[in-house]
Design a protein around this motif. Structure first.
Motif, short mmCIF file in Angstrom:
data_model
loop_
_atom_site.label_atom_id
_atom_site.label_comp_id
_atom_site.label_asym_id
_atom_site.label_seq_id
_atom_site.Cartn_x
_atom_site.Cartn_y
_atom_site.Cartn_z
N PHE B 319 7.81 6.00 1.69
CA PHE B 319 8.20 5.32 2.92
C PHE B 319 7.02 4.53 3.49
O PHE B 319 7.15 3.35 3.83
N LEU B 320 5.85 5.19 3.54
CA LEU B 320 4.68 4.50 4.10
C LEU B 320 4.26 3.35 3.21
O LEU B 320 3.86 2.29 3.72
N VAL B 323 6.48 0.57 4.04
CA VAL B 323 6.19 0.04 5.38
C VAL B 323 4.94 -0.83 5.37
O VAL B 323 4.90 -1.90 5.96
N PHE B 324 3.92 -0.38 4.66
CA PHE B 324 2.64 -1.12 4.69
C PHE B 324 2.54 -2.15 3.58
O PHE B 324 1.51 -2.77 3.41
N ASP B 326 3.57 -5.01 3.27
CA ASP B 326 4.02 -6.29 3.80
C ASP B 326 2.78 -7.09 4.14
O ASP B 326 2.02 -6.72 5.04
N TYR B 335 -5.28 1.26 8.51
CA TYR B 335 -4.27 2.31 8.44
C TYR B 335 -4.42 3.09 7.14
O TYR B 335 -4.31 4.31 7.10
N ARG B 336 -4.67 2.36 6.06
CA ARG B 336 -4.76 3.00 4.76
C ARG B 336 -5.92 3.99 4.71
O ARG B 336 -5.77 5.13 4.29
N SER B 339 -5.21 7.02 6.85
CA SER B 339 -4.16 7.90 6.37
C SER B 339 -4.57 8.66 5.12
O SER B 339 -3.97 9.68 4.81
N ILE B 340 -5.59 8.20 4.38
CA ILE B 340 -5.98 9.02 3.22
C ILE B 340 -7.06 10.03 3.57
O ILE B 340 -7.49 10.79 2.71
N PHE B 397 0.51 13.97 1.29
CA PHE B 397 1.19 12.68 1.32
C PHE B 397 0.28 11.50 0.98
O PHE B 397 0.74 10.53 0.38
N TYR B 399 -1.87 11.13 -1.29
CA TYR B 399 -1.87 10.91 -2.73
C TYR B 399 -0.65 10.11 -3.14
O TYR B 399 -0.74 9.11 -3.87
N LEU B 402 -0.85 6.50 -1.99
CA LEU B 402 -1.68 5.66 -2.86
C LEU B 402 -0.95 5.32 -4.15
O LEU B 402 -0.93 4.19 -4.61
N VAL B 403 -0.34 6.37 -4.73
CA VAL B 403 0.33 6.18 -6.01
C VAL B 403 1.48 5.19 -5.87
O VAL B 403 1.64 4.27 -6.67
#
Lengths: 306, 531
Positions: B319-320, B323-324, B326, B335-336, B339-340, B397, B399, B402-403
């Motif tokens: 989902f993320l 969303v990202f 774009d 954000y990336r 979030s990791i 999440f 991981y 990223l994948v």
């Protein structure tokens, strides 16, 4: 953003294709704005526990309850206390973790590279069987044999104390049991991408297999060596099961075992000192991880998960 | 590298050699075994051999025949492989293989052996050790025995006692029986002062010095560090009949083959010794209702935990990623990175930190987010399961994010453009085109993620220690325990350690893992890639 949307009539004059951001707020929100809402929620979920533990570590002599005040007090007493507790020698844990992790990583990479080289470059009877059995053996996690490992080390230790329970060399050797396996597969794939012509040119120039391996191949495959080394380092430093069974006395333990004991006894009163320990333990790993992010991601997608 | 090879390059090293002229081959052979490398080889193997010979003598000295023979075999193997000409692959494979065979293959087999024994607390040695331990314990002061004036010393092996008997000075400690000693050789010991005696009172009173090498003679103990009395066991071992007799009650304990001296009324003397019990542990796992229930509920939860962890992390990550994914969005990189962060945080610490935040009485979640509520996040069986999944989602999440980001970018943009022209709506494009393509590349990672979570000990143990405890289970097992943490707890946590049962559980899990692997191999045909 809102300042740009206030004079939208200028946009078409300068740009034949108007940028979507220059539309009304509603349109902006429909295309990208809602994504930022999710992004902010995501950041709160991801980063909040980390900020919480940082704030708790800066709360002098804090308990679990008093750590709820977010960054209400700032002090470094917990970090000082951390290194002055004789029953819980944090400095020793840190050093042990580094020594065990680095030794295991270096030795695993070396053993795995040797095996991957022979599988990739040589054709011999039993090669396919060897590769398949590596895959099969790897299915059975070493963790499940922890009882047998414990009893094996107990009896080894009766004869050679250096290989017994409560000895770090013994733990490193146990970790090296997994040095082949997944690592060899990752490296094997990478070794195969190095053209064989390079080996052959060197052979014609008179280099032996050992020289080709040590001076040329290892240099060419260094990216995968770094990834495997890092993954091994992370997995061996975060191992709790084997480390807690093998390492008994506090001065021999690793961070995973030691910090667990910090909170398993006197959970609430030690909280800020534990948090300080967690911050110090995590910062180098996280820095390394973010620094090497793209290599790790490449390695992870090729292998393990979390 | 830039040249275009008209024919396939020879991969076979032998083929290459054949193509070389004899002179070049001789040159190649000569330089590949240069003096320097031979010297290094000889030195390294000499060190290995010297260590091995030393180890061999030590092992033989301790009569550890199994260890001695393994050392001998490995040493011979190393020498043969590295000094024999040829056998090149073996030279590269041997070092890793030795470790693999001992610490991965052997221990799996050894687990099988232990699963057929009653090894564990009370049964962790052989019969001779058990007899001597029994005679050491249950000791009482010999009625009317004289008191010996005693001095307590501290030595390398802990405390020691010095007494004078018939004009001779004797010293002994917890391990070594009393033996004559010359006053001159007392230098390695230091006598405890009165203050030391007070400070180490507990150590002093628990010191038991065997009177002689015969355990039946009993031990000397002192309560004040000044006078020692002789204590002997109330048990008496009859070697001929192989029975233990309690001198006070007259009860006779026999070796009935269950690994402990057992009286007719069923009472056992502990410690016992380890014996082969055949399939008893497996029978217990499947027939003893309190253990079977625990094993069953833990197995079901293990599968549920692994599946839900993979599903939740994958869907949030996907989902993320969508969303990202774009390019019109600003700040995606920030954000990336944020979030990791949980992925970079060591997993065991993540569990401990969340355990603090979810603490029922003082934790941040109850105190601040829920305004002082008493929600039992970690102590209610269902909420604890939810918390474990929640924390594992936090850890896992990034991981998947990223994948999935990587996999989405590898899907050609033309596909969705073509579909748009054909009139497909964005969701249709995603469901019918992108998701199937994505799943093809991500499926192996989902399988390995399942395998990882199947044995994800850290997040469970650091957060809940497997708790809350299952009330009706005959084992120390809790509602959030997965199979691996159950094995760990049965074997190493608490006062009752049952290595035999834990190993039987391990074997059962091995079988489950093997079945899953066979099925997934057949599905993915991973083995076909090896040629």
């Amino acid at each position: 953003m809102s300042t740009e949307t206030s004079n939208p009539e200028t946009a078409p004059t300068f740009r034949p294709f108007p940028h979507p951001d220059r539309r009304s707020f509603g349109k902006w929100f429909a295309t990208t704005g809602w994504r930022h809402l999710i992004g902010v929620a995501l950041c709160v979920y991801s980063a909040f526990p980390l900020l919480y533990v940082l704030s708790a570590s800066l709360n002098p002599n804090g308990t679990l309850l008093s750590s709820n005040g977010f960054f209400s007090t700032i002090g470094f007493q917990s970090f000082i206390d951390l290194f002055q507790n004789e029953q819980r020698p944090y400095g020793a844990w840190f050093a042990n973790t580094l020594i065990i992790g680095l030794t295991t990583a270096a030795a695993s990479v070396f053993l795995g590279a040797l095996a991957a080289y022979s599988f990739s470059r040589m054709r011999f009877t039993g090669r396919r069987v060897g590769l398949v059995s590596l895959l099969i053996v790897q299915i059975f996690p070493q963790l499940l044999a922890v009882v047998a490992i414990f009893i094996l080390l107990t009896s080894l230790g009766d004869v050679f104390p250096a290989l017994g329970i409560d000895n770090q060399i013994a733990l490193i050797m146990v970790y090296l049991g997994g040095a082949l396996g997944v690592n060899t597969y990752l490296m094997y794939g990478f070794f195969n991408t190095i053209p064989v012509e390079i080996d052959e040119a060197a052979k014609i120039d008179g280099a032996g297999h050992a020289r080709i391996f040590f001076t040329m191949i290892l240099r060419l495959v260094s990216p995968i060596l770094a990834v495997v080394g890092l993954l091994t380092f992370i997995s061996s430093t975060s191992d709790f099961v084997l480390a807690s069974v093998v390492l008994v006395s506090p001065e021999n333990q690793t961070l995973a075992v030691g910090l667990y004991s910090y909170v398993s006894e006197e959970f609430t009163s030690n909280w800020s000192v534990f948090a300080a320990g967690a911050v110090l333990a995590a910062i180098p790993v996280m820095a390394l991880f973010l620094f090497l992010q793209k290599y790790i991601v490449g390695g992870l997608t090729a292998g393990a998960g979390k | 590298m830039t040249k275009t090879a008209p024919e396939a390059p020879p991969r076979h090293s032998d083929e290459t050699k054949r193509k070389l002229s004899p002179a070049a081959q001789r040159f190649a052979n000569a330089s590949s075994t240069s003096l320097g490398s031979i010297l290094i080889k000889i030195i390294v193997i000499a060190i290995v051999d010297a260590t091995a010979v030393f180890a061999l003598f030590t092992a033989i000295g301790r009569e550890a025949w199994a260890i001695a023979s393994v050392i001998a075999v490995i040493t011979v193997l190393i020498n043969v492989v590295y000094f024999k000409k040829g056998w090149l692959p073996a030279k590269y494979l041997l070092p890793g293989t030795i470790f693999l065979l001992i610490f991965q293959v052997f221990v799996i087999g050894y687990t099988g052996y232990i699963s057929f024994t009653n090894y564990g607390s009370g049964h962790n040695s052989d019969k001779a050790d058990a007899i001597s331990a029994l005679l050491q314990s249950n000791q009482e002061r010999v009625e009317g025995s004289p008191g010996y004036p005693v001095k307590v010393y501290s030595g390398d092996d802990g405390l020691a006692m010095l007494i004078e008997r018939e004009g001779q000075q004797l010293i002994g400690d917890g391990n070594d029986a009393l033996a004559p000693v010359e006053p001159a050789s007392l230098g390695e010991y230091t006598e405890l002062t009165f203050a030391d005696l007070l400070g180490r009172q507990q150590e002093v009173t628990s010191l038991k010095v065997p009177v002689s090498d015969n355990p039946a003679d009993g031990t000397l103990r002192t309560s004040d560090g000044r006078t020692a009395y002789q204590y002997t066991s109330s048990l008496k071992y009859d070697e001929a009949a192989d029975t233990m007799t309690d001198q006070k009650t007259g009860l006779v304990f026999k070796d009935t083959g269950v690994g402990a001296f057992t009286a007719d009324d069923g009472t056992q003397l502990m410690p016992g010794w380890s014996i082969n019990v055949g399939f008893d542990n497996f029978a217990r796992a499947f027939t003893d209702s309190s253990i079977r229930g625990a094993l069953l509920s833990v197995s079901v939860w293990t599968f549920a935990f692994a599946l839900l962890s993979v599903a939740s992390t994958f869907f949030l990550g996907l989902f993320l990623a969508i969303v990202f994914n774009d390019i019109r969005m600003k700040g995606r990189k920030i954000y990336r990175v944020i979030s990791i962060l949980p992925y970079a945080f060591p997993a065991f610490l993540g569990g401990l930190v969340w355990a603090g935040m979810l603490n029922k009485d003082f934790g941040f979640v109850n105190q601040v987010l829920f305004g002082g509520a008493d929600i039992p996040w970690l102590t209610d069986p269902w909420l604890a399961k939810f918390s474990v999944l929640w924390v594992n989602l936090w850890l896992g999440f990034p991981y998947m994010f990223l994948v999935c980001t990587g996999a989405l970018q590898s899907i050609p943009q033309e596909l969705s453009e073509a579909a748009t022209i054909d009139g497909a709506r964005p969701f249709q494009i995603f469901r019918l085109i992108k998701l199937p393509l994505l799943l093809v590349s991500v499926a192996p990672l989902l399988i390995s993620s399942f395998a990882f979570n199947f044995n994800n000990f850290n997040v469970i143990y650091m957060l809940t220690e497997g708790g809350p405890r299952l009330e009706d289970a005959g084992l120390n097992v809790g509602a959030t325990d997965i199979l691996i943490s159950m094995v760990y707890k049965v074997a190493f946590v608490g006062s009752q350690r049952d290595y035999g049962l834990a190993s039987a559980f391990s074997i059962i899990i091995f079988v489950i893992v093997a079945i899953i692997s066979i099925i997934s191999f057949k599905q993915t045909k991973a083995l076909e890639e090896l040629n």
